[in-house]
Design a protein around this motif. Structure first.
Motif, PDB file in Angstrom:
ATOM      1  N   THR A  71       0.833  -1.204   0.000  1.00 20.91           N
ATOM      2  CA  THR A  71       0.000   0.000   0.000  1.00 20.91           C
ATOM      3  C   THR A  71       0.867   1.254   0.000  1.00 20.91           C
ATOM      4  OG1 THR A  71      -1.798  -1.145   1.119  1.00 20.91           O
ATOM      5  CG2 THR A  71      -1.796   1.250   1.266  1.00 20.91           C
ATOM      6  N   ALA A  72       1.898   1.252   0.826  1.00 21.97           N
ATOM      7  CA  ALA A  72       2.802   2.416   0.879  1.00 21.97           C
ATOM      8  C   ALA A  72       3.505   2.611  -0.455  1.00 21.97           C
ATOM      9  CB  ALA A  72       3.820   2.234   2.000  1.00 21.97           C
ATOM     10  N   ALA A  73       3.905   1.523  -1.098  1.00 23.16           N
ATOM     11  CA  ALA A  73       4.627   1.611  -2.372  1.00 23.16           C
ATOM     12  C   ALA A  73       3.708   1.972  -3.535  1.00 23.16           C
ATOM     13  CB  ALA A  73       5.332   0.296  -2.658  1.00 23.16           C
ATOM     14  N   ALA A  74       2.421   1.711  -3.398  1.00 21.25           N
ATOM     15  CA  ALA A  74       1.485   1.940  -4.502  1.00 21.25           C
ATOM     16  C   ALA A  74       1.448   3.397  -4.955  1.00 21.25           C
ATOM     17  CB  ALA A  74       0.088   1.472  -4.115  1.00 21.25           C
ATOM     18  N   ALA A  75       1.620   4.304  -4.034  1.00 20.24           N
ATOM     19  CA  ALA A  75       1.587   5.724  -4.381  1.00 20.24           C
ATOM     20  C   ALA A  75       2.905   6.207  -4.981  1.00 20.24           C
ATOM     21  CB  ALA A  75       1.252   6.553  -3.142  1.00 20.24           C
ATOM     22  N   ALA A  76       3.961   5.427  -4.823  1.00 22.57           N
ATOM     23  CA  ALA A  76       5.279   5.811  -5.328  1.00 22.57           C
ATOM     24  C   ALA A  76       5.417   5.404  -6.793  1.00 22.57           C
ATOM     25  CB  ALA A  76       6.359   5.151  -4.490  1.00 22.57           C
ATOM     26  N   THR A  77       6.144   6.204  -7.531  1.00 24.44           N
ATOM     27  CA  THR A  77       6.285   5.915  -8.959  1.00 24.44           C
ATOM     28  C   THR A  77       7.675   5.440  -9.346  1.00 24.44           C
ATOM     29  OG1 THR A  77       6.759   8.245  -9.378  1.00 24.44           O
ATOM     30  CG2 THR A  77       4.466   7.523  -9.655  1.00 24.44           C
ATOM     31  N   ARG A  80      13.235   4.487  -6.204  1.00 22.80           N
ATOM     32  CA  ARG A  80      13.746   5.258  -5.061  1.00 22.80           C
ATOM     33  C   ARG A  80      12.595   5.609  -4.113  1.00 22.80           C
ATOM     34  NH1 ARG A  80      14.764  10.173  -2.759  1.00 22.80           N
ATOM     35  NH2 ARG A  80      16.922  10.600  -2.149  1.00 22.80           N
ATOM     36  N   ASP A  81      11.502   6.099  -4.675  1.00 22.53           N
ATOM     37  CA  ASP A  81      10.347   6.464  -3.853  1.00 22.53           C
ATOM     38  C   ASP A  81       9.719   5.239  -3.189  1.00 22.53           C
ATOM     39  OD1 ASP A  81      10.727   9.134  -4.459  1.00 22.53           O
ATOM     40  OD2 ASP A  81       9.197   9.166  -6.034  1.00 22.53           O
ATOM     41  N   LYS A  82       9.725   4.109  -3.888  1.00 18.54           N
ATOM     42  CA  LYS A  82       9.187   2.877  -3.300  1.00 18.54           C
ATOM     43  C   LYS A  82      10.056   2.430  -2.127  1.00 18.54           C
ATOM     44  CE  LYS A  82       6.797   1.323  -7.382  1.00 18.54           C
ATOM     45  NZ  LYS A  82       6.611   0.331  -8.422  1.00 18.54           N
ATOM     46  N   LEU A  83      11.365   2.573  -2.260  1.00 17.96           N
ATOM     47  CA  LEU A  83      12.257   2.235  -1.148  1.00 17.96           C
ATOM     48  C   LEU A  83      11.995   3.145   0.045  1.00 17.96           C
ATOM     49  CD1 LEU A  83      15.540   1.593  -3.155  1.00 17.96           C
ATOM     50  CD2 LEU A  83      14.349  -0.080  -1.707  1.00 17.96           C
ATOM     51  N   LEU A  84      11.845   4.427  -0.201  1.00 19.95           N
ATOM     52  CA  LEU A  84      11.595   5.372   0.896  1.00 19.95           C
ATOM     53  C   LEU A  84      10.205   5.185   1.496  1.00 19.95           C
ATOM     54  CD1 LEU A  84      13.362   8.551  -0.498  1.00 19.95           C
ATOM     55  CD2 LEU A  84      14.200   6.943   1.236  1.00 19.95           C
ATOM     56  N   ALA A  85       9.276   4.667   0.697  1.00 18.84           N
ATOM     57  CA  ALA A  85       7.924   4.405   1.192  1.00 18.84           C
ATOM     58  C   ALA A  85       7.918   3.362   2.308  1.00 18.84           C
ATOM     59  CB  ALA A  85       7.012   3.963   0.045  1.00 18.84           C
ATOM     60  N   ILE A  86       8.924   2.496   2.328  1.00 14.11           N
ATOM     61  CA  ILE A  86       9.049   1.517   3.414  1.00 14.11           C
ATOM     62  C   ILE A  86       9.082   2.249   4.748  1.00 14.11           C
ATOM     63  CG2 ILE A  86      10.627  -0.143   4.498  1.00 14.11           C
ATOM     64  CD1 ILE A  86      11.497  -0.894   1.556  1.00 14.11           C
ATOM     65  N   LEU A 150      19.686  -0.928   3.550  1.00 18.26           N
ATOM     66  CA  LEU A 150      18.335  -0.383   3.718  1.00 18.26           C
ATOM     67  C   LEU A 150      17.464  -1.295   4.575  1.00 18.26           C
ATOM     68  CD1 LEU A 150      17.706   0.999   0.123  1.00 18.26           C
ATOM     69  CD2 LEU A 150      18.440   2.260   2.165  1.00 18.26           C
ATOM     70  N   ALA A 151      17.621  -2.599   4.395  1.00 24.47           N
ATOM     71  CA  ALA A 151      16.848  -3.547   5.209  1.00 24.47           C
ATOM     72  C   ALA A 151      17.265  -3.453   6.683  1.00 24.47           C
ATOM     73  CB  ALA A 151      17.023  -4.964   4.685  1.00 24.47           C
ATOM     74  N   ILE A 152      18.560  -3.322   6.925  1.00 22.44           N
ATOM     75  CA  ILE A 152      19.036  -3.180   8.303  1.00 22.44           C
ATOM     76  C   ILE A 152      18.488  -1.905   8.931  1.00 22.44           C
ATOM     77  CG2 ILE A 152      21.108  -2.696   9.684  1.00 22.44           C
ATOM     78  CD1 ILE A 152      22.537  -4.786   7.893  1.00 22.44           C
ATOM     79  N   LEU A 153      18.409  -0.846   8.167  1.00 19.73           N
ATOM     80  CA  LEU A 153      17.817   0.395   8.689  1.00 19.73           C
ATOM     81  C   LEU A 153      16.360   0.173   9.094  1.00 19.73           C
ATOM     82  CD1 LEU A 153      19.101   3.208   6.304  1.00 19.73           C
ATOM     83  CD2 LEU A 153      19.508   3.030   8.761  1.00 19.73           C
ATOM     84  N   ARG A 174      14.523   6.873   7.526  1.00 18.92           N
ATOM     85  CA  ARG A 174      14.213   7.359   6.171  1.00 18.92           C
ATOM     86  C   ARG A 174      15.274   8.344   5.693  1.00 18.92           C
ATOM     87  NH1 ARG A 174      11.715  10.633   2.469  1.00 18.92           N
ATOM     88  NH2 ARG A 174       9.935   9.773   1.347  1.00 18.92           N
ATOM     89  N   ALA A 175      15.678   9.252   6.566  1.00 20.26           N
ATOM     90  CA  ALA A 175      16.713  10.227   6.197  1.00 20.26           C
ATOM     91  C   ALA A 175      18.029   9.515   5.885  1.00 20.26           C
ATOM     92  CB  ALA A 175      16.897  11.246   7.320  1.00 20.26           C
ATOM     93  N   ALA A 176      18.381   8.533   6.690  1.00 22.27           N
ATOM     94  CA  ALA A 176      19.605   7.767   6.442  1.00 22.27           C
ATOM     95  C   ALA A 176      19.487   6.976   5.135  1.00 22.27           C
ATOM     96  CB  ALA A 176      19.888   6.827   7.609  1.00 22.27           C
ATOM     97  N   ALA A 177      18.318   6.408   4.882  1.00 20.11           N
ATOM     98  CA  ALA A 177      18.098   5.654   3.642  1.00 20.11           C
ATOM     99  C   ALA A 177      18.247   6.567   2.423  1.00 20.11           C
ATOM    100  CB  ALA A 177      16.716   5.011   3.656  1.00 20.11           C
ATOM    101  N   SER A 178      17.690   7.751   2.507  1.00 18.06           N
ATOM    102  CA  SER A 178      17.800   8.709   1.407  1.00 18.06           C
ATOM    103  C   SER A 178      19.266   9.038   1.134  1.00 18.06           C
ATOM    104  CB  SER A 178      17.013   9.976   1.748  1.00 18.06           C
ATOM    105  OG  SER A 178      17.097  10.910   0.701  1.00 18.06           O
ATOM    106  N   THR A 179      20.024   9.262   2.179  1.00 15.15           N
ATOM    107  CA  THR A 179      21.454   9.559   2.040  1.00 15.15           C
ATOM    108  C   THR A 179      22.195   8.371   1.423  1.00 15.15           C
ATOM    109  OG1 THR A 179      21.399  11.077   3.922  1.00 15.15           O
ATOM    110  CG2 THR A 179      23.556  10.177   3.323  1.00 15.15           C
TER     111      THR A 179
END
Length: 191
Positions: A71-77, A80-86, A150-153, A174-179
């Motif tokens: 559901t969170a990933a569905a809105a991402a296109t 990168r956005d799908k990863l951050l949606a986690i 990213l999984a460890i985060l 999320r901020a660390a994942a983005s970096t």
């Protein structure tokens, strides 16, 4: 859907709630029978043992996790956005009134010494999540090691939020994942 299926699912949901709130060892089959309003004989007809019921609960919880991530990933296109949606999913979950950490980590911590089935189910769920993250990292074109990071985060954020009682772990993760994503992509582009 038959009445037996509905009752079976009801018992699983009730057991999930009780195990998650109180812990697995603290909840007996009699407490589940009472909370589910089913005769003990019916409970044991559905589940031969508490271990069998716990296995069903963990499979049910896996479906909840998968649906939440989807559901969170569905809105991402973008990948990168799908990863951050986690981490957005985690943030919402951590803010739930009944949040008590990851049910798989909790079950593993409580039962791994005595239940090989719990170990197998918990590891399987974590492996499926890792494959999901790995597929998105591959789609992103980033180095495979990024998926592990990213999984460890995400896993660390769950534990941190449960122990600290603060949902802020998701935003920090999320901020660390983005970096990490940006660094991995920059590193890939430079080579």
């Amino acid at each position: 859907m038959t009445n037996d299926t509905i009752e079976h699912e009801h018992i699983v949901r009730v057991a999930d709630q009780l195990f998650y709130e109180r812990g697995i060892h603290a909840v007996g089959m009699d407490a589940i029978r009472t909370a589910a309003s089913v005769p003990l004989k019916r409970l044991y007809a559905e589940f031969a043992s508490k271990d069998a019921l716990l296995a069903e609960v963990l499979h049910y919880r896996s479906g909840i996790w998968d649906a939440g991530i989807a559901t969170a990933a569905a809105a991402a296109t973008t990948p990168r956005d799908k990863l951050l949606a986690i981490y957005d999913f985690l943030d919402e979950w951590f803010r739930a009134e009944d949040f008590r950490g990851c049910g798989f980590i909790n079950a593993f911590g409580e039962m791994s010494a005595v239940s090989p089935a719990v170990v197998e189910i918990a590891r399987g769920q974590k492996e499926r999540f890792q494959r999901y993250v790995s597929a998105l990292v591959d789609e992103l074109g980033a180095p495979p090691a990024l998926a592990d990071q990213l999984a460890i985060l995400a896993e660390g954020a769950q534990t941190t939020a449960a122990i600290s009682g603060s949902p802020n772990a998701a935003a920090h993760a999320r901020a660390a994942a983005s970096t990490l994503i940006d660094a991995a992509l920059s590193s890939r582009a430079a080579s």
